[in-house]
Design a protein around this motif. Structure first.
Motif, short mmCIF file in Angstrom:
data_model
loop_
_atom_site.label_atom_id
_atom_site.label_comp_id
_atom_site.label_asym_id
_atom_site.label_seq_id
_atom_site.Cartn_x
_atom_site.Cartn_y
_atom_site.Cartn_z
N THR A 23 23.45 39.64 -107.95
CA THR A 23 22.79 40.63 -107.17
C THR A 23 23.14 42.27 -107.40
O THR A 23 22.25 42.85 -107.03
CB THR A 23 22.50 39.99 -105.67
N ALA A 24 24.57 42.27 -106.98
CA ALA A 24 25.57 43.44 -107.04
C ALA A 24 25.17 44.47 -108.19
O ALA A 24 25.17 45.18 -108.41
CB ALA A 24 26.98 43.38 -106.35
N GLU A 79 27.48 40.35 -118.25
CA GLU A 79 26.94 39.02 -117.96
C GLU A 79 26.53 37.78 -118.58
O GLU A 79 25.49 38.03 -119.26
CB GLU A 79 26.09 39.62 -116.95
N GLN A 131 19.70 33.71 -104.86
CA GLN A 131 20.50 32.38 -103.64
C GLN A 131 19.86 32.61 -102.73
O GLN A 131 19.98 31.60 -102.22
CB GLN A 131 21.95 32.99 -103.88
N VAL A 143 33.36 38.21 -119.55
CA VAL A 143 34.92 39.47 -119.65
C VAL A 143 36.73 38.64 -119.69
O VAL A 143 36.24 37.55 -118.37
CB VAL A 143 34.81 40.55 -117.89
N LYS A 193 22.75 26.69 -91.49
CA LYS A 193 21.01 26.62 -91.92
C LYS A 193 20.03 25.62 -92.09
O LYS A 193 19.00 24.99 -91.93
CB LYS A 193 20.82 28.19 -92.42
N ASP A 249 30.12 40.32 -103.55
CA ASP A 249 31.11 39.22 -102.66
C ASP A 249 32.68 39.54 -103.57
O ASP A 249 33.71 38.95 -102.23
CB ASP A 249 30.40 37.73 -103.45
N THR A 293 26.78 38.88 -98.01
CA THR A 293 25.82 38.44 -98.42
C THR A 293 25.17 39.59 -99.10
O THR A 293 25.98 40.59 -99.30
CB THR A 293 25.26 38.82 -96.79
N ALA A 294 23.72 39.06 -99.29
CA ALA A 294 22.80 40.21 -100.26
C ALA A 294 22.69 41.31 -99.38
O ALA A 294 22.34 42.40 -99.81
CB ALA A 294 21.86 39.78 -100.51
N ALA A 295 22.90 40.99 -97.77
CA ALA A 295 22.06 41.57 -97.41
C ALA A 295 23.40 43.20 -97.30
O ALA A 295 22.88 44.25 -97.03
CB ALA A 295 22.29 41.33 -95.76
N LYS A 353 12.44 36.90 -93.10
CA LYS A 353 13.57 35.48 -94.18
C LYS A 353 12.71 35.05 -95.13
O LYS A 353 13.17 35.06 -96.13
CB LYS A 353 13.84 34.97 -93.56
C1 FAD Z 1 23.06 29.09 -100.22
C2 FAD Z 1 23.39 30.23 -99.96
C3 FAD Z 1 22.38 30.98 -99.43
C4 FAD Z 1 22.31 32.48 -99.10
N1 FAD Z 1 22.03 32.72 -98.10
C5 FAD Z 1 21.76 34.17 -98.18
C6 FAD Z 1 20.60 34.81 -97.42
O1 FAD Z 1 20.09 34.77 -96.78
N2 FAD Z 1 21.04 36.72 -97.26
C7 FAD Z 1 22.23 37.05 -98.32
O2 FAD Z 1 22.26 38.25 -98.08
N3 FAD Z 1 22.61 36.60 -98.55
C8 FAD Z 1 22.50 34.91 -98.75
N4 FAD Z 1 23.23 34.52 -100.15
C9 FAD Z 1 24.87 35.38 -100.30
C10 FAD Z 1 23.85 35.88 -101.69
O3 FAD Z 1 23.22 35.47 -102.33
C11 FAD Z 1 25.65 36.58 -102.22
O4 FAD Z 1 26.77 37.23 -101.39
C12 FAD Z 1 25.14 37.76 -103.40
O5 FAD Z 1 24.28 37.11 -104.33
C13 FAD Z 1 26.43 38.59 -103.21
O6 FAD Z 1 26.03 38.95 -105.03
P1 FAD Z 1 26.92 39.65 -106.05
O7 FAD Z 1 26.65 39.94 -107.11
O8 FAD Z 1 28.55 40.04 -105.39
O9 FAD Z 1 27.35 37.60 -106.57
P2 FAD Z 1 26.38 37.33 -107.98
O10 FAD Z 1 24.88 37.06 -107.03
O11 FAD Z 1 26.88 35.58 -107.56
O12 FAD Z 1 26.81 37.30 -108.88
C14 FAD Z 1 28.00 37.48 -109.87
C15 FAD Z 1 28.45 37.55 -111.54
O13 FAD Z 1 28.47 37.80 -112.18
C16 FAD Z 1 28.80 37.17 -113.64
N5 FAD Z 1 29.90 36.65 -113.63
C17 FAD Z 1 31.33 36.10 -112.76
N6 FAD Z 1 32.37 36.22 -113.22
C18 FAD Z 1 32.09 36.87 -114.65
C19 FAD Z 1 32.79 37.25 -116.18
N7 FAD Z 1 34.51 37.30 -116.08
N8 FAD Z 1 32.46 37.62 -116.73
C20 FAD Z 1 31.21 39.15 -116.03
N9 FAD Z 1 30.29 38.08 -115.24
C21 FAD Z 1 30.63 37.40 -114.54
C22 FAD Z 1 28.31 35.81 -113.12
O14 FAD Z 1 28.01 34.61 -113.79
C23 FAD Z 1 27.39 35.99 -111.94
O15 FAD Z 1 26.06 36.38 -112.92
C24 FAD Z 1 23.23 33.32 -99.83
C25 FAD Z 1 23.99 32.90 -101.27
C26 FAD Z 1 23.55 31.06 -101.23
C27 FAD Z 1 24.57 30.62 -102.01
#
Ligand code: FAD
Length: 411
Positions: free
Chosen positions: A22-23, A44, A52, A87, A176, A306, A315-317, A391
């Protein structure tokens, strides 16, 4: 369309992004919207990108699993260069990262967006039984349909839902799925035959006190037994036994509980790479300034999502609120200026308390409520139909067509 290109080892990217979740995608898209000529590499390993927040809906039979993932190549912004690798090392002083293949990428600015680590091994016996014997987890994408199968199959017996002690992504997600399951059993007329338990490793039902009364009402409404400060430590799937640890008067005690259905949320922690490369705070998370999201010691490194050791709800929010801050501050550093934008810790958790109603918990670093829905229509701690629509209908659309395109709003 993004490509899998290889540049010479002397090439210096304007921005390298670690992680295409997401981020990472939101940050890449937002930067390119502001500066289409930036040279950005995204590293990635996954071939798919996941929505998610949809897994809770899949686990309740409200969204097909297929709608929660898309090929990575489709969501990567045009013109970024995708390295489909992991990485392996980050050398912050020399401004390069090394990939699994050994190739090095040099950067002017590095954005770390690698999410968090799910520690399935942290619960003994869990990995061996996940996906069978009624044991599921919406935190493992392919298993969210199995959660729904289990819920539908249970017409009498005992259902256990767990939440670990550590900081987790979407802290409301363990509850939830439980409320949606209970509402399904209630509508099917079998709730009185199902003995439902919430084993919560934490002392409180929710991190923000203002939402505890409404959630407590739902526990009562569904007849759920809440066991606070009880941690799931082991599972014996074959015999359908879960083992819990708690602090008794004479030290740590354990007991076992039989189940027909078990929904587990695994312990979660920062990726080891962050500590290994000297980028971590005392908890192992990426050590960034909570406002600017710039690394505390390395000004050419930023964090988003995260992985950050900031006190917001993971959160994605939160990513949506962090995205413009990181974009602006990264562009400032590329220009040789100081980062000025500040993130206030906004995060949101749509608590699906029943079919058709959500309590939209929105708050900042200080725990202050930050409601985005009109207050004359919906109280900030009340279940509402409008928040349910947000939602289930608005957010998925916004995610794919807004957030991943670098937009703070859908339109
Ligand atoms: C069941 C569930 C329900 C949720 N419900 C909500 C909701 O209702 N509302 C909301 O806002 N949020 C919700 N979330 C949370 C939200 O999805 C996450 O907070 C958000 O996706 C975080 O984004 P991110 O990019 O930080 O992490 P991620 O989206 O997890 O992405 C991290 C990425 O880094 C990559 N990566 C890891 N290690 C390496 C490496 N060494 N080298 C290169 N790449 C790597 C991974 O493959 C992954 O693609 C929920 C999560 C879950 C699991």
């Amino acid at each position: 369309m993004s490509t899998l290109k290889n540049k010479s080892s002397h090439h210096v990217y304007d921005v390298v992004i670690v992680g295409g979740g997401t981020a990472g995608i939101a940050a890449a898209a937002s930067l390119l919207k502001r500066h289409p000529r930036l040279e950005i590499a995204v590293v990635e390993p996954s071939a798919n990108h996941y929505y998610q927040p949809g897994w809770t809906l899949v686990g309740a039979g409200l969204m097909p699993y297929e709608q929660t993932h898309r090929p990575m190549i489709q969501v990567l912004p045009d013109d970024v260069i995708w390295y489909q690798q992991r990485v392996r090392t980050i050398a912050p002083r020399r401004r390069w990262i090394a990939l699994g293949s050994g190739q090095q990428l040099q950067y002017r600015v590095l954005i770390i967006a690698m999410g968090l680590t799910l520690n399935w091994k942290g619960i003994e016996g869990l990995e061996e039984t996940l996906g069978s014997n009624g044991v599921s987890s919406n935190y493992m994408p392919e298993l969210s349909p199995y959660t729904w199968q289990n819920i539908q199959a249970l017409t009498t017996g005992r259902a256990l839902f767990t939440q670990p002690l550590e900081t987790i992504k979407c802290a409301g997600a363990p509850q939830k799925t439980m409320y949606l399951a209970c509402d399904h059993w209630r509508k099917a007329g079998v709730l009185s035959n199902v003995d439902v338990h919430f084993h919560n490793s934490r002392a409180s039902l929710f991190g923000i006190d203002a939402f505890v009364p409404v959630l407590s009402k739902y526990l009562e409404h569904y007849g759920i037994s809440h066991h606070s400060q009880e941690e799931l430590v082991a599972v014996d799937g074959t015999h359908r036994q879960a083992f819990f640890r708690y602090q008794g008067d004479q030290g740590l005690r354990e007991y076992e509980a039989r189940f027909d259905m078990l929904h587990v949320v695994p312990p979660q922690c920062a990726p080891a790479l962050i500590s290994d490369c000297g980028l971590a705070d005392s908890g192992g998370w990426l050590d960034v300034d909570p406002g600017t999201l710039q690394h505390t010691y390395f000004p050419t490194i930023f964090g988003i999502g995260d992985v950050c050791g900031t006190g917001n709800a993971k959160t994605a929010a939160a990513v949506r609120a962090q995205m413009p801050v990181v974009t602006d501050n990264v562009l400032a550093v590329l220009r040789g200026a100081m980062p000025k934008q500040k993130y206030d810790g906004y995060g949101a958790c749509p608590l699906t308390v029943e079919h058709g109603r959500v309590v939209l918990a929105e708050f900042d670093y200080s725990g202050e409520l930050q409601p985005s829905l009109p207050q004359w229509l919906v109280g900030s701690t009340e279940p509402s139909r409008l928040a349910w629509w947000v939602k289930t209908q608005l957010m998925p659309r916004y995610y794919w067509n807004g957030l991943l395109k670098g937009r703070k709003r859908l339109l």
